[in-house]
Design an enzyme around this catalytic site. Structure first.
Site, PDB file in Angstrom:
ATOM      1  N   ASN A 152       0.994  -0.914  -0.184  1.00 43.94           N
ATOM      2  CA  ASN A 152       0.714   0.212   0.501  1.00 43.94           C
ATOM      3  C   ASN A 152       1.223   1.208   0.164  1.00 43.94           C
ATOM      4  O   ASN A 152       0.982   2.384   0.257  1.00 43.94           O
ATOM      5  CB  ASN A 152      -0.842  -0.090   1.327  1.00 43.94           C
ATOM      6  N   GLN A 180      -5.412  -3.683  -1.882  1.00 43.06           N
ATOM      7  CA  GLN A 180      -4.661  -2.571  -2.607  1.00 43.06           C
ATOM      8  C   GLN A 180      -5.160  -3.682  -4.494  1.00 43.06           C
ATOM      9  O   GLN A 180      -4.601  -2.816  -5.218  1.00 43.06           O
ATOM     10  CB  GLN A 180      -3.211  -2.725  -2.779  1.00 43.06           C
ATOM     11  N   SER A 200     -11.706  -5.555   0.710  1.00 44.02           N
ATOM     12  CA  SER A 200     -12.333  -4.304   1.055  1.00 44.02           C
ATOM     13  C   SER A 200     -13.057  -3.360  -0.154  1.00 44.02           C
ATOM     14  O   SER A 200     -11.840  -2.530  -0.937  1.00 44.02           O
ATOM     15  CB  SER A 200     -11.275  -3.393   2.286  1.00 44.02           C
ATOM     16  N   ALA A 201     -14.220  -3.176   0.234  1.00 45.97           N
ATOM     17  CA  ALA A 201     -14.940  -1.970  -0.305  1.00 45.97           C
ATOM     18  C   ALA A 201     -14.284  -0.793  -0.726  1.00 45.97           C
ATOM     19  O   ALA A 201     -14.113  -0.732  -1.960  1.00 45.97           O
ATOM     20  CB  ALA A 201     -16.352  -1.761  -0.005  1.00 45.97           C
ATOM     21  N   HIS A 202     -14.150  -0.379   0.616  1.00 51.21           N
ATOM     22  CA  HIS A 202     -13.559   1.073   0.152  1.00 51.21           C
ATOM     23  C   HIS A 202     -12.448   1.216  -0.436  1.00 51.21           C
ATOM     24  O   HIS A 202     -12.011   2.887  -1.200  1.00 51.21           O
ATOM     25  CB  HIS A 202     -13.321   2.039   1.073  1.00 51.21           C
ATOM     26  N   THR A 238     -25.918  -9.630  12.077  1.00 53.97           N
ATOM     27  CA  THR A 238     -26.920  -9.686  11.182  1.00 53.97           C
ATOM     28  C   THR A 238     -25.726  -8.723  10.292  1.00 53.97           C
ATOM     29  O   THR A 238     -25.129  -8.204  10.144  1.00 53.97           O
ATOM     30  CB  THR A 238     -27.898  -8.227  11.393  1.00 53.97           C
ATOM     31  N   CYS A 326      -2.458   5.236   8.266  1.00 49.56           N
ATOM     32  CA  CYS A 326      -2.604   4.662   9.046  1.00 49.56           C
ATOM     33  C   CYS A 326      -0.865   4.669  10.442  1.00 49.56           C
ATOM     34  O   CYS A 326      -0.778   4.755  11.238  1.00 49.56           O
ATOM     35  CB  CYS A 326      -2.453   2.506   9.891  1.00 49.56           C
TER      36      CYS A 326
HETATM   37  C1  LIG Z   1      -6.939  -0.312   3.524  1.00 51.32           C
HETATM   38  C2  LIG Z   1      -5.796  -1.690   3.747  1.00 51.32           C
HETATM   39  C3  LIG Z   1      -6.512  -2.727   4.310  1.00 51.32           C
HETATM   40  C4  LIG Z   1      -7.274  -2.252   5.730  1.00 51.32           C
HETATM   41  O1  LIG Z   1      -7.905  -2.598   5.143  1.00 51.32           O
HETATM   42  P1  LIG Z   1     -10.389  -1.650   6.005  1.00 51.32           P
HETATM   43  O2  LIG Z   1     -11.037  -2.059   4.970  1.00 51.32           O
HETATM   44  O3  LIG Z   1      -9.637  -0.350   5.916  1.00 51.32           O
HETATM   45  O4  LIG Z   1      -9.467  -2.151   7.318  1.00 51.32           O
HETATM   46  C5  LIG Z   1      -5.342  -4.329   5.285  1.00 51.32           C
HETATM   47  N1  LIG Z   1      -4.083  -3.545   3.767  1.00 51.32           N
HETATM   48  C6  LIG Z   1      -4.091  -3.075   3.019  1.00 51.32           C
HETATM   49  C7  LIG Z   1      -3.148  -3.467   1.889  1.00 51.32           C
HETATM   50  C8  LIG Z   1      -4.333  -1.991   2.843  1.00 51.32           C
HETATM   51  O5  LIG Z   1      -4.507  -1.055   1.646  1.00 51.32           O
END
Ligand SMILES: *Cc1c(COP(=O)(O)O)cnc(C)c1O
Length: 395
Positions: A152, A180, A200-202, A238, A326
């Site tokens: 990342n 990523q 991770s969706a976001h 849920t 982070c």
């Molecule tokens: C953003 C990220 C995460 C954490 O995902 P979240 O959905 O924000 O908890 C884990 N690993 C990598 C490589 C990321 O870039």
């Protein structure tokens, strides 16, 4: 509010309007609990099932191998702790790399305190793990290898397929943090040879707070959240129906436009690096240019602090980051850059620009215009910068 130039897509992305639209009914008129048996609930459970099938199809998995979670962090935690719990009679040794996301790193450190043994594999100066190092680290009591797909911070893409062949041969479970890369690189779990994979969706224009863990059928994974019988009894709670619908929709869209996004973003990224490196002396590229996410540019600028550059760029309406979101706020240099052999004082001068769908050529040109004077001003004030000798004072 003036339009910001957002160059921090690795930390999060805005939810695609089409995704948001797909999610909306599941907050209001279609609000049923998918664990109930009347039609209102059934509508919801069908939506969750459909999302599961979509996600499975897009990564080459079976629907029963997809577990919905609250995001990348939970998926990573579950893969690691769930394996440690389920496999500890077989062994207590795990293998990971020195450049993992904190969501993997901290789980491993936690296990070390609980009597597990962790081998931390080094990376080369370009941020790449050597698959042969994985082979050498394997032991009869190894229960898990966890290596990220792409980093990342520096965007390096790890040789997952090669590592997958090695773990498969050895019969050791292989987890990949693909947060990523899902939606950004073509990805098939069989081809990669992985047993578990986090998303991770976001990170791909879906909503925050929802993700998935792929776990191959043969994987014995302990239950993570205990309560109701959701997710085949493994992850109670849920379902986040709007989030799950949004995740699947976002992934579908991302996979549909993956190739054109990658080409466009790589072109803009290269324009950005060219502009920066031509106008500023003593800047360096972090990581590998070849095995690299198309959207990532990570650099270090001698004689200035990453944090100062971030704040001054922010005053120009530009969002960038120093390493990962982070580690921002802590004064420790990035563990990723240190693992790549970059000295701590240079690692402090790092800056990460991650491009995305909203990025335009005007954004890049604006950055190239405002950034050199910022660096010049900071260097004037810097006690460690010496303009005439192009070196750090004292060295
Ligand atoms: C953003 C990220 C995460 C954490 O995902 P979240 O959905 O924000 O908890 C884990 N690993 C990598 C490589 C990321 O870039």
């Amino acid at each position: 509010m003036e339009r910001v130039i957002y160059l921090d897509h690795a930390s999060t992305t805005p939810t695609d309007p089409e995704v948001l639209e797909a999610m909306l009914p599941w907050f209001s008129q279609k609000f049923g609990n998918p664990s109930t048996v009347y039609s209102l609930g059934l509508t919801s459970s069908e939506a969750v099932q459909q999302a599961r099938e979509t996600v499975a199809r897009l990564i080459g998995a079976e629907p029963e191998e997809i577990y919905f979670t609250s995001g990348g962090t939970e998926s990573d935690n579950w893969a690691i702790f769930g394996t440690a719990e389920a496999q500890q009679s077989k062994g207590r040794h795990l293998i990971t790399s020195a450049i993992e996301h904190h969501a993997v790193l901290e789980c491993m450190k936690f296990l070390e305190k609980r009597g597990f043994e962790v081998t931390w594999l080094p990376v080369n100066s370009r941020g790449l793990v050597d698959p042969e190092e994985v082979r050498r680290a394997l032991r009869p009591d190894t229960i898990l290898v966890s290596i990220m797909h792409a980093n990342n911070e520096v965007g390096s893409i790890e040789p997952i397929e090669e590592i997958g062949r090695i773990t498969r041969e050895a019969g050791v479970l292989f987890h990949v943090d693909a947060v990523q890369t899902v939606g950004k690189l073509p990805l098939d779990v069989d081809q990669l040879g992985v047993d578990m994979l986090s998303m991770s969706a976001h990170k791909f224009y879906g909503p925050k707070g929802v993700g998935a863990l792929y776990a191959r059928k043969r994987v014995k994974l302990s239950s993570y959240l205990h309560g109701g019988g959701q997710e085949r009894g493994k992850r109670a709670g849920t379902h986040n129906v709007p989030g799950i619908v949004g995740l699947a929709k976002a992934l579908e869209i991302a996979c549909g436009r993956m190739a054109e996004d990658a080409i466009r973003e790589a072109e803009l990224r290269d324009r950005l690096w060219k502009g920066i490196s031509e106008r500023i002396q003593a800047v360096h590229l972090n990581g590998d240019f070849q095995h690299r996410l198309p959207s990532n540019l990570s650099i270090r600028v001698d004689g200035v602090e990453g944090e100062s550059m971030i704040l001054m760029l922010d005053m120009e309406g530009i969002c960038v980051s120093s390493g990962s979101a982070c580690t921002t706020g802590s004064l420790d240099p990035s563990h990723v850059l240190l693992a790549m052999g970059i000295p701590a004082e240079q690692a402090h001068g790092s800056l990460r620009m991650t491009l995305g769908r909203s990025t335009t050529q005007e954004d890049i040109d604006k950055f190239i215009e405002v950034f050199p004077p910022i660096v010049a001003r900071l260097r004037e004030m810097s006690p460690i910068w010496c303009a005439n000798c192009i070196c750090r004072k004292g060295s």
